[in-house]
Write an enzyme that holds these catalytic residues in place. Structure first.
Site, mmCIF file in Angstrom:
data_model
loop_
_atom_site.group_PDB
_atom_site.id
_atom_site.type_symbol
_atom_site.label_atom_id
_atom_site.label_comp_id
_atom_site.label_asym_id
_atom_site.label_seq_id
_atom_site.Cartn_x
_atom_site.Cartn_y
_atom_site.Cartn_z
ATOM 1 N N TYR A 166 40.223 47.795 44.420
ATOM 2 C CA TYR A 166 40.115 47.117 43.135
ATOM 3 C C TYR A 166 39.782 48.233 42.152
ATOM 4 O O TYR A 166 39.332 49.308 42.570
ATOM 5 C CB TYR A 166 38.946 46.119 43.124
ATOM 6 C CG TYR A 166 39.105 44.859 43.927
ATOM 7 C CD1 TYR A 166 40.211 44.032 43.786
ATOM 8 C CD2 TYR A 166 38.085 44.448 44.797
ATOM 9 C CE1 TYR A 166 40.307 42.845 44.504
ATOM 10 C CE2 TYR A 166 38.182 43.266 45.511
ATOM 11 C CZ TYR A 166 39.289 42.470 45.366
ATOM 12 O OH TYR A 166 39.371 41.298 46.070
ATOM 13 N N SER A 214 36.950 47.019 52.139
ATOM 14 C CA SER A 214 37.015 46.480 50.766
ATOM 15 C C SER A 214 36.330 47.420 49.784
ATOM 16 O O SER A 214 35.337 48.077 50.118
ATOM 17 C CB SER A 214 36.309 45.122 50.731
ATOM 18 O OG SER A 214 36.046 44.729 49.406
ATOM 19 N N LYS A 248 48.877 43.985 48.248
ATOM 20 C CA LYS A 248 48.322 42.767 48.863
ATOM 21 C C LYS A 248 48.191 41.667 47.817
ATOM 22 O O LYS A 248 47.608 41.900 46.750
ATOM 23 C CB LYS A 248 46.952 43.078 49.467
ATOM 24 C CG LYS A 248 46.218 41.872 50.041
ATOM 25 C CD LYS A 248 44.955 42.322 50.770
ATOM 26 C CE LYS A 248 44.216 41.179 51.429
ATOM 27 N NZ LYS A 248 43.405 40.392 50.515
ATOM 28 N N THR A 263 45.118 45.325 45.831
ATOM 29 C CA THR A 263 45.116 43.861 45.737
ATOM 30 C C THR A 263 45.500 43.440 44.320
ATOM 31 O O THR A 263 44.904 43.899 43.346
ATOM 32 C CB THR A 263 43.714 43.316 46.098
ATOM 33 O OG1 THR A 263 43.405 43.728 47.435
ATOM 34 C CG2 THR A 263 43.677 41.796 46.030
ATOM 35 N N HIS A 309 44.782 35.489 49.159
ATOM 36 C CA HIS A 309 43.353 35.798 49.216
ATOM 37 C C HIS A 309 42.602 34.728 50.032
ATOM 38 O O HIS A 309 41.440 34.415 49.756
ATOM 39 C CB HIS A 309 42.780 35.868 47.794
ATOM 40 C CG HIS A 309 41.816 36.992 47.555
ATOM 41 N ND1 HIS A 309 42.161 38.160 46.912
ATOM 42 C CD2 HIS A 309 40.494 37.118 47.866
ATOM 43 C CE1 HIS A 309 41.091 38.946 46.822
ATOM 44 N NE2 HIS A 309 40.076 38.339 47.409
#
Ligand SMILES: Cc1cc2nc3c(=O)[nH]c(=O)nc-3n(C[C@H](O)[C@H](O)[C@H](O)COP(=O)(O)O)c2cc1C
Length: 403
Positions: free
Chosen positions: A150, A127, A274, A176, A298
């Protein structure tokens, strides 16, 4: 009464001493073990969803709507669990999903999980909200790593991170798209998860009672440096981004299809989108250059009230399954769930909480146990179903409203 929560915590402490990993038989047991071993603020951060948690529950329940149609009297001595995604063959058909703040679950939680993924012959997805440098995770885990993006801090910050991920040998970029703003995670607000992540002494005092009853967790967390920054997000003039409320962080991470153009030119490798929840968005993603899509909400942590991932999967497979690999996540708690997802068209799945709880419960051995449980489930389910290879699973093996 003040002592009631204290008594509950003491019970947790007793359980924490008596429960052993060897007693765990399924993922739900790992969840219970995590609940005993982690302070409630950390357990609820992993376990919780958005608002009324309708989607969180729906993700799990949807699997019950798919029933099996076994083919008996066939030979399936050793089912082949391998699957190929983006040209890479994995030994098991599940990847480890990106989970932010893993160092709160267990010291160096990202490296620990990535190593277990490697040992199982699958990929670990790191992540953006990792507490460890992406290079350090790579040094600790030689296997297939993907990086989840992100874009807090904007384009230049993301481009610098993308360059680092490429140089470190991450082989796919997972973008994402379901977080234009954070979901309303009410458990986190009530427990003060933001305060724990921000981490001034004053903030942490709020959790003193929980810490007193979870001394082993506290020792591990402090020895690990009580991480307070995201080292892969280097903000100009600030340095590594300080951890804060996920709400504030995610508010700055909105991605649009236009952004995909610069992301693609910065990355140059395969891109996975995603957070796809409709066939239309899947088509847009592929038109914008996605090499694979992940049907995901999520884990029910963002827009509460969207359909279960499994429910949306057939629509997405129909829309883009002939053009790219379709993966899914959300609610996977048993190997049978993975088999059902494959029968509805998923090439592979991601597991999130299943290994997050395990990491919190027992570190690396916990994650290894979660993986072993799912593998054993897969083998048994496929033998009972009469299918010798994960690749050969199809709609012919299932029935029900979603099939
Ligand atoms: C504690 C936690 C943290 C998460 N952090 C991220 C993240 O940083 N980036 C992301 O794309 N998804 C994140 N997710 C979503 C997961 O990647 C995945 O989509 C979800 O967990 C799948 O559902 P499941 O937990 O029911 O398996 C997070 C999920 C959890 C439970």
């Amino acid at each position: 009464m003040v002592f009631v929560p204290f008594v509950a915590d003491l019970r947790a402490l007793r359980g924490y001493r008596s429960m052993r990993l060897s007693q765990v038989v399924n993922i739900a047991d790992l969840r219970r073990l995590a609940q005993r071993r982690l302070p409630p603020v950390v357990f609820d951060y992993i376990d919780g969803g958005a608002e009324d948690e309708i989607t969180l529950r729906a993700n799990e329940r949807a699997f019950a709507d798919v029933t099996f149609r076994p083919r008996q009297c066939v030979e399936t001595p050793n089912p082949d669990l391998r699957t190929t995604v983006l040209g890479t063959t994995f030994d098991v058909p599940f990847l480890l999903a990106p989970l932010g703040f893993c160092r709160m679950f267990y010291p160096r939680g990202e490296s620990v999980s990535a190593r277990e993924a490697h040992d199982a012959g699958t990929a670990y997805i790191l992540s953006t909200f990792s507490g460890q440098r992406l290079e350090d995770v790579r040094a600790d885990a030689p296997g297939v790593l993907w990086y989840q993006l992100y874009v807090p801090g904007g384009r230049a910050v993301a481009e610098a991170t993308i360059a680092r991920a490429r140089a470190a040998g991450y082989s796919a970029l997972v973008v994402t798209i379901d977080t234009p703003v954070s979901g309303m995670r009410e458990r986190d607000i009530r427990r003060g998860a933001g305060a724990l992540m921000k981490g001034t002494i004053g903030d942490k005092l709020r959790h003193a009672a929980q810490f007193a009853t979870h001394p082993r967790w506290v020792i591990g967390y402090v020895r690990d440096g009580a991480p307070r920054v995201f080292p892969n997000v280097a903000l100009p003039g600030v340095g590594p981004m300080p951890c804060g409320d996920t709400g504030v962080l995610l508010a700055e991470t909105n991605v649009t299809w236009k952004d995909l153009a610069w992301i693609r030119s910065a990355w140059r490798g395969p891109i996975v989108i995603k957070g796809v929840q409709t066939g239309d968005v899947a088509r847009q993603a592929v038109d914008a250059g996605a090499d694979a899509v992940i049907v995901s909400n999520h884990g029910g942590r963002q827009l509460d009230g969207v359909a279960a991932s499994l429910q949306v999967l057939p629509e997405v497979v129909e829309a883009v399954g002939h053009r790219v690999d379709v993966l899914m996540d959300g609610g996977i708690r048993r190997g049978a769930d993975i088999v059902k997802a494959r029968c509805l068209g998923a090439r592979a799945v991601l597991i999130g909480r299943a290994y997050g709880w395990a990491l919190g419960a027992a570190g690396g051995p916990g994650v290894a146990r979660a993986i072993a449980i799912l593998k054993a489930d897969l083998v048994r389910t496929m033998r009972l179903l009469g299918c010798a290879s994960f690749d050969e699973l199809s709609g012919a093996f299932v029935d029900g409203p979603l099939a």
